[in-house]
Design a protein around this motif. Sequence first.
Motif, PDB file in Angstrom:
ATOM      1  N   PRO B   4       0.837  -1.208   0.000  1.00 19.48           N
ATOM      2  CA  PRO B   4       0.000   0.000   0.000  1.00 19.48           C
ATOM      3  C   PRO B   4       0.870   1.256   0.000  1.00 19.48           C
ATOM      4  O   PRO B   4       2.087   1.178   0.211  1.00 19.48           O
ATOM      5  N   ASP B   5       0.248   2.416  -0.218  1.00 22.54           N
ATOM      6  CA  ASP B   5       0.973   3.684  -0.059  1.00 22.54           C
ATOM      7  C   ASP B   5       1.403   3.811   1.392  1.00 22.54           C
ATOM      8  O   ASP B   5       0.679   3.431   2.301  1.00 22.54           O
ATOM      9  N   GLY B   6       2.598   4.365   1.598  1.00 26.07           N
ATOM     10  CA  GLY B   6       3.012   4.692   2.959  1.00 26.07           C
ATOM     11  C   GLY B   6       3.987   3.728   3.605  1.00 26.07           C
ATOM     12  O   GLY B   6       4.649   4.092   4.571  1.00 26.07           O
ATOM     13  N   PHE B   7       4.087   2.494   3.091  1.00 25.87           N
ATOM     14  CA  PHE B   7       5.049   1.548   3.674  1.00 25.87           C
ATOM     15  C   PHE B   7       6.480   1.982   3.375  1.00 25.87           C
ATOM     16  O   PHE B   7       7.383   1.787   4.184  1.00 25.87           O
ATOM     17  N   LEU B   8       6.692   2.544   2.171  1.00 26.17           N
ATOM     18  CA  LEU B   8       8.032   2.992   1.773  1.00 26.17           C
ATOM     19  C   LEU B   8       8.004   4.507   1.614  1.00 26.17           C
ATOM     20  O   LEU B   8       6.979   5.084   1.243  1.00 26.17           O
ATOM     21  N   ASP B   9       9.144   5.148   1.891  1.00 31.42           N
ATOM     22  CA  ASP B   9       9.175   6.608   1.788  1.00 31.42           C
ATOM     23  C   ASP B   9       9.161   7.058   0.321  1.00 31.42           C
ATOM     24  O   ASP B   9       9.307   6.248  -0.602  1.00 31.42           O
ATOM     25  N   ALA B  10       8.979   8.376   0.125  1.00 30.15           N
ATOM     26  CA  ALA B  10       8.808   8.899  -1.234  1.00 30.15           C
ATOM     27  C   ALA B  10      10.022   8.640  -2.140  1.00 30.15           C
ATOM     28  O   ALA B  10       9.843   8.180  -3.279  1.00 30.15           O
ATOM     29  N   PRO B  11      11.270   8.892  -1.674  1.00 34.23           N
ATOM     30  CA  PRO B  11      12.404   8.643  -2.586  1.00 34.23           C
ATOM     31  C   PRO B  11      12.478   7.189  -3.049  1.00 34.23           C
ATOM     32  O   PRO B  11      12.766   6.915  -4.221  1.00 34.23           O
ATOM     33  N   THR B  12      12.207   6.253  -2.138  1.00 36.37           N
ATOM     34  CA  THR B  12      12.262   4.835  -2.513  1.00 36.37           C
ATOM     35  C   THR B  12      11.158   4.510  -3.519  1.00 36.37           C
ATOM     36  O   THR B  12      11.378   3.775  -4.488  1.00 36.37           O
ATOM     37  N   THR B 109       6.687   0.124  -7.096  1.00 38.34           N
ATOM     38  CA  THR B 109       7.199  -0.891  -6.170  1.00 38.34           C
ATOM     39  C   THR B 109       6.562  -2.245  -6.466  1.00 38.34           C
ATOM     40  O   THR B 109       7.236  -3.273  -6.543  1.00 38.34           O
ATOM     41  N   ASN B 110       5.241  -2.238  -6.633  1.00 33.79           N
ATOM     42  CA  ASN B 110       4.541  -3.501  -6.882  1.00 33.79           C
ATOM     43  C   ASN B 110       4.919  -4.109  -8.227  1.00 33.79           C
ATOM     44  O   ASN B 110       5.059  -5.329  -8.344  1.00 33.79           O
ATOM     45  N   VAL B 111       5.095  -3.252  -9.248  1.00 39.17           N
ATOM     46  CA  VAL B 111       5.535  -3.770 -10.546  1.00 39.17           C
ATOM     47  C   VAL B 111       6.940  -4.360 -10.409  1.00 39.17           C
ATOM     48  O   VAL B 111       7.235  -5.441 -10.939  1.00 39.17           O
ATOM     49  N   LEU B 112       7.798  -3.676  -9.647  1.00 41.54           N
ATOM     50  CA  LEU B 112       9.165  -4.180  -9.476  1.00 41.54           C
ATOM     51  C   LEU B 112       9.170  -5.534  -8.750  1.00 41.54           C
ATOM     52  O   LEU B 112       9.871  -6.464  -9.159  1.00 41.54           O
ATOM     53  N   LEU B 113       8.367  -5.650  -7.687  1.00 39.22           N
ATOM     54  CA  LEU B 113       8.376  -6.889  -6.896  1.00 39.22           C
ATOM     55  C   LEU B 113       7.720  -8.044  -7.645  1.00 39.22           C
ATOM     56  O   LEU B 113       8.290  -9.131  -7.765  1.00 39.22           O
ATOM     57  N   PRO B 153       8.892 -16.199  -2.630  1.00 39.76           N
ATOM     58  CA  PRO B 153       9.714 -15.720  -1.501  1.00 39.76           C
ATOM     59  C   PRO B 153      10.820 -14.752  -1.922  1.00 39.76           C
ATOM     60  O   PRO B 153      11.203 -13.873  -1.134  1.00 39.76           O
ATOM     61  N   MET B 154      11.321 -14.880  -3.161  1.00 39.65           N
ATOM     62  CA  MET B 154      12.345 -13.923  -3.597  1.00 39.65           C
ATOM     63  C   MET B 154      11.754 -12.522  -3.751  1.00 39.65           C
ATOM     64  O   MET B 154      12.421 -11.515  -3.445  1.00 39.65           O
ATOM     65  N   ALA B 155      10.507 -12.447  -4.222  1.00 40.33           N
ATOM     66  CA  ALA B 155       9.844 -11.138  -4.298  1.00 40.33           C
ATOM     67  C   ALA B 155       9.638 -10.580  -2.889  1.00 40.33           C
ATOM     68  O   ALA B 155       9.790  -9.370  -2.656  1.00 40.33           O
ATOM     69  N   VAL B 160      11.810  -6.748   1.464  1.00 37.37           N
ATOM     70  CA  VAL B 160      12.632  -6.490   2.655  1.00 37.37           C
ATOM     71  C   VAL B 160      13.818  -5.592   2.290  1.00 37.37           C
ATOM     72  O   VAL B 160      14.148  -4.652   3.022  1.00 37.37           O
ATOM     73  N   GLY B 161      14.424  -5.855   1.126  1.00 32.08           N
ATOM     74  CA  GLY B 161      15.531  -5.020   0.666  1.00 32.08           C
ATOM     75  C   GLY B 161      15.104  -3.564   0.478  1.00 32.08           C
ATOM     76  O   GLY B 161      15.815  -2.633   0.888  1.00 32.08           O
ATOM     77  N   LEU B 162      13.917  -3.377  -0.116  1.00 34.29           N
ATOM     78  CA  LEU B 162      13.407  -2.013  -0.302  1.00 34.29           C
ATOM     79  C   LEU B 162      13.081  -1.371   1.040  1.00 34.29           C
ATOM     80  O   LEU B 162      13.299  -0.178   1.240  1.00 34.29           O
ATOM     81  N   TYR B 163      12.573  -2.201   1.962  1.00 35.42           N
ATOM     82  CA  TYR B 163      12.235  -1.673   3.283  1.00 35.42           C
ATOM     83  C   TYR B 163      13.495  -1.221   4.021  1.00 35.42           C
ATOM     84  O   TYR B 163      13.483  -0.241   4.764  1.00 35.42           O
ATOM     85  N   ALA B 164      14.597  -1.940   3.772  1.00 33.90           N
ATOM     86  CA  ALA B 164      15.872  -1.542   4.375  1.00 33.90           C
ATOM     87  C   ALA B 164      16.306  -0.179   3.841  1.00 33.90           C
ATOM     88  O   ALA B 164      16.896   0.637   4.557  1.00 33.90           O
TER      89      ALA B 164
END
Lengths: 101, 229
Positions: B4-12, B109-113, B153-155, B160-164
């Motif tokens: 959803p919107d908001g889990f990751l910051d704007a630059p990410t 983000t969703n398209v990337l994952l 699981p890789m997605a 997790v990588g994006l969240y980092a």
Amino acid sequence: MSTRRLVVLGLVVSALVAGVLSFYASAHPDGLTHVAQSLGFASSARSSATSGSPLAGYSAAGVHDPRLSRGLAGLAGVAVVGLVMGGLVLLLRRRSPRRER
Amino acid sequence: MHVPDGFLDAPTSVGTAVVAGGVVAACLVRSARHELDDRSAPLAGLVAVFIFAAQMVNFPVGAGTSGHLIGAALAAVLVGPATATLCLTVVLAVQAFLFADGGVSALGTNVLLMGVVAVWVGYGTFRLALAVLPRRLSSVSVAAGIGALVGVPMAALAFVGLYALGGAAPIPLAQLAAVMTGWHVLIGVGEALITMLAVSSIVATRPDLVYGAHGRLPELELRTPEPVA
């Protein structure tokens, strides 16, 4: 089986899945939502900019019967995805050289 | 796994949108040049429709949690990985704009994952599995299931990588990685079963249309005269 017949059959199956079977989907949060709730970052989710859409949350606005509402939303989605992807495929086919296989 | 919107910051979110946009553009070219042909093109439309429909049906995976098909490996094996990226992108865009499923700012983000990581990891795993499995047509659907089992699981790990990089809340990353992987291995099992069922049904009826089965058709198929176009 001809390609046309296969595609028609596949579309019928998809319409049944989206229009009927989807009502019986598990209502539990999905993996990511569950993880976000258990680790405590679910609250950082903002509601979508499109949450006012007449199809938001896979229910058709104004249709009160939940089974019918979800079924109609599913069928609408099937139609839109089919038109968009079908159109894209037609465009891409037209631009690519004819190949033999 | 719709973020959803908001889990990751704007630059990410902007970063993932730029990367996803670049990959989708490359896939448009590759799909037109190397994957879509006149005979298999209708299958690409059908695959996108089926994925949308199947994604509406969450299946329980235990302890109050559910998952649904992503369809990345399924699409990659049936219509080719670049076309699969396009299928997932169309489905995710329709879901974000019409159904408020997955954030609009999180669409990249969703398209990337799901449209890039799950598709290309799933397809790469499929190719590896196909090289190891017996040279039979039935190995195509088994290898597709293995691709699905690994891709999901890789997605999740990619999230997790994006969240980092730009997660909204400070969460211990090792713990996030562990629980994301755990749940998505379970979801991946469901994904693998649906993928095997769908791929084997197309392989059983029209193996000639299946991208991942090229070069695996039985002799009988090769001797069949082509209809005059």
